[in-house]
Motif scaffolding. Sequence first.
Motif, mmCIF file in Angstrom:
data_model
loop_
_atom_site.group_PDB
_atom_site.id
_atom_site.type_symbol
_atom_site.label_atom_id
_atom_site.label_comp_id
_atom_site.label_asym_id
_atom_site.label_seq_id
_atom_site.Cartn_x
_atom_site.Cartn_y
_atom_site.Cartn_z
ATOM 1 N N ARG A 27 -25.822 -10.671 18.207
ATOM 2 C CA ARG A 27 -26.910 -11.561 17.834
ATOM 3 C C ARG A 27 -27.951 -10.807 17.014
ATOM 4 N NH1 ARG A 27 -29.979 -14.665 22.460
ATOM 5 N NH2 ARG A 27 -28.680 -13.320 23.728
ATOM 6 N N MET A 124 -31.623 -2.379 30.846
ATOM 7 C CA MET A 124 -31.540 -3.848 30.859
ATOM 8 C C MET A 124 -30.328 -4.346 30.065
ATOM 9 S SD MET A 124 -35.423 -5.292 30.549
ATOM 10 C CE MET A 124 -36.023 -4.224 29.273
ATOM 11 N N ALA A 125 -29.435 -3.407 29.694
ATOM 12 C CA ALA A 125 -28.214 -3.746 28.939
ATOM 13 C C ALA A 125 -28.546 -4.303 27.558
ATOM 14 C CB ALA A 125 -27.332 -4.718 29.724
ATOM 15 N N ILE A 126 -29.667 -3.815 26.983
ATOM 16 C CA ILE A 126 -30.033 -4.224 25.619
ATOM 17 C C ILE A 126 -29.844 -3.006 24.720
ATOM 18 C CG2 ILE A 126 -31.915 -5.034 24.132
ATOM 19 C CD1 ILE A 126 -33.154 -6.293 26.704
ATOM 20 N N ARG A 130 -29.609 -2.456 18.200
ATOM 21 C CA ARG A 130 -29.672 -3.858 17.791
ATOM 22 C C ARG A 130 -31.106 -4.369 17.923
ATOM 23 N NH1 ARG A 130 -29.740 -8.737 19.900
ATOM 24 N NH2 ARG A 130 -29.724 -8.028 22.042
ATOM 25 N N PHE A 131 -31.797 -3.897 18.952
ATOM 26 C CA PHE A 131 -33.127 -4.408 19.257
ATOM 27 C C PHE A 131 -34.197 -3.848 18.324
ATOM 28 C CE2 PHE A 131 -37.014 -4.938 21.734
ATOM 29 C CZ PHE A 131 -36.846 -6.215 22.258
ATOM 30 N N LEU B 119 -37.416 -11.000 28.676
ATOM 31 C CA LEU B 119 -36.541 -10.231 27.780
ATOM 32 C C LEU B 119 -35.091 -10.091 28.280
ATOM 33 C CD1 LEU B 119 -36.568 -8.687 25.090
ATOM 34 C CD2 LEU B 119 -37.149 -6.635 26.379
ATOM 35 N N PRO B 120 -34.878 -9.577 29.517
ATOM 36 C CA PRO B 120 -33.470 -9.452 29.954
ATOM 37 C C PRO B 120 -32.760 -10.796 30.060
ATOM 38 C CG PRO B 120 -34.984 -8.859 31.731
ATOM 39 C CD PRO B 120 -35.818 -9.048 30.512
ATOM 40 N N LEU B 122 -33.317 -13.588 28.135
ATOM 41 C CA LEU B 122 -32.991 -14.110 26.800
ATOM 42 C C LEU B 122 -31.949 -13.250 26.085
ATOM 43 C CD1 LEU B 122 -36.598 -15.091 25.663
ATOM 44 C CD2 LEU B 122 -34.746 -16.642 26.262
ATOM 45 N N GLU B 123 -31.962 -11.936 26.392
ATOM 46 C CA GLU B 123 -31.032 -11.042 25.690
ATOM 47 C C GLU B 123 -29.631 -11.045 26.309
ATOM 48 O OE1 GLU B 123 -31.319 -9.112 22.915
ATOM 49 O OE2 GLU B 123 -33.290 -9.956 22.517
ATOM 50 N N SER B 124 -29.544 -11.406 27.587
ATOM 51 C CA SER B 124 -28.227 -11.326 28.236
ATOM 52 C C SER B 124 -27.473 -12.650 28.191
ATOM 53 C CB SER B 124 -28.387 -10.888 29.691
ATOM 54 O OG SER B 124 -29.073 -11.891 30.400
ATOM 55 N N SER B 125 -28.158 -13.719 27.813
ATOM 56 C CA SER B 125 -27.470 -15.016 27.772
ATOM 57 C C SER B 125 -28.129 -15.892 26.715
ATOM 58 C CB SER B 125 -27.573 -15.694 29.137
ATOM 59 O OG SER B 125 -28.935 -15.893 29.450
ATOM 60 N N ARG B 126 -27.494 -17.004 26.419
ATOM 61 C CA ARG B 126 -28.048 -17.913 25.423
ATOM 62 C C ARG B 126 -28.831 -19.038 26.108
ATOM 63 N NH1 ARG B 126 -26.470 -16.757 20.328
ATOM 64 N NH2 ARG B 126 -24.664 -15.414 20.113
ATOM 65 N N ARG B 168 -39.626 -7.948 36.184
ATOM 66 C CA ARG B 168 -38.627 -7.810 35.113
ATOM 67 C C ARG B 168 -37.300 -7.296 35.685
ATOM 68 N NH1 ARG B 168 -39.713 -3.634 30.268
ATOM 69 N NH2 ARG B 168 -39.245 -2.169 31.941
#
Lengths: 249, 282
Positions: A27, A124-126, A130-131, B119-120, B122-126, B168
């Motif tokens: 994304r 947080m697995a981000i 990409r971020f 943040l976690p 929105l970033e881990s799922s749609r 968070r």
Amino acid sequence: MLLVADYLAFSTRAFLGIGRGAIGIERLRVHATFVQMVNVGVNSFPTVGMACFFMGLVLAMQGADQLQQLGALDKVADLVSFSMLREIGPLITAVVIIGRSGSAITAEIGTMKVNQEIEALEVMAIDPFRFLVVPRLLAMLVMCPCLTMLGIALGLVGGWILGVYSLHLNPYFYVTNTLAAVDLKDLYSGLFKGLVFGGLIATISCYYGMRVEGGAEGVGKNTNRAVVVALLSVLAMDAVLTAFFFFAI
Amino acid sequence: MASSPLPDARKTPLKPKFAIEVRNLVKRFGKRTVLNKINFKLPLGGVLAIMGGSGCGKTTLLRHLIGLVQPDEGEIFIMGREISRLSQNELYELRRSYGMLFQGGALLQSLTVGENVALPILESSRVDEKVASLVVKMKLELVGLTGFEHLKPAQISGGMVKRVALARALALDPDLIFCDEPSAGLDPIMTAVIDKLICDLTEKLGISVAVVTHDMASAFRIASHMIFLFEGQVVAEGSPGEIRQNPDARLQQFINGLPDGPIPLRLSKDDYLKELLGKNSS
């Protein structure tokens, strides 16, 4: 050599990140990219514009002094347009962006690293690439050519103002001379330089930001390194691109 | 190894018995062994307190547990999966099942409190932003910070930063939470608030918690299981009661906060003389 290899791997990963985003594997952070475009582009425009405008004035003044001795004062327009499109416009724009946005990118990412914000993203697995890196690189790739074009335009305006109001050249004649002196290749080469410089500045700034170690002192040191390396890289790349566009082909 | 009761590294067991299982973990930085043959387990739903003096390897151990550092030897199983053998994508998938409360909070300064907690999600799922916003409100309510969504981290106190960071960490409803010095720099009341939150997490939600701490009162209040590290080794392990009764002089000096004992504050007389005369420099 290790540093160069590490930087090249970093840059490749950043460009692949854009590619993955473009084909939908990852994304893309569209909103964050627009925010960066405002930071890098819109907010830099006054500084880039003024710097290029003054360079246009200075070029016209220096050119007039020399050309008058040869009895070719009307060639000032040629000199200004030719120099602004091919070299001064892209270079001055890049130098201003390095000082204004490149250093800010390194300091921001470096501070995030020191404050464990990048580790927090990882946990947080981000993907921090990409971020953080991809939006900045994408914004720089879009905005650097745009700023270069606007910078060139304001540089030409600077030359025109000096030519018309100080050297008393005919304003229409000055514009005609400007258009006659350059062709589309000059414009394309300038914009291509802007694109390449944008990529260099973004990747170098992000690279040094992500490699910060040792607290506030590390942030300062790496910001300094990023500015120096980006400046030298842009100048070296300018020589390579000039040779490519105007000597090799 | 053949008789190991542990599951295959790449397969997720349906119900792991332990939230954390560390086996023979060794980490060296250059010639210095920072962690030496570390072994311990945390059953599901338990609270583990990792204790030890400054520089004993607690934070390095925690960084191994959350997958930021790879061990030189040994295995680390988190929720039944051996993390050092996972690919990047598998590690990211596993990380969505645990949260981390960093010592300084590590909130993103450019985002608001609400955006940090969202943040976690929105970033881990749609997931829709409205749904995320609802979850943010629920998580902030859990830590007593309803109405603070629009403030930036720089506009709230240190205790509130910790609570936002906890919210968070809880955003994705994790099975396991890691906390690095949750009470560091907090007043006693705020420490008790954070401790109560951690206890509630285990009692009401069944979440397992691993806490790195110096704070003995806090550790005895929340922990179901404790380990004491000294010079990179686990020298004591057990329930809070067992730890209190443990005769190890180093442990007793640490939990009672005594200035004199086997854990030296200063160099011995001989070492001090050598240091002064520069004989240790080589």
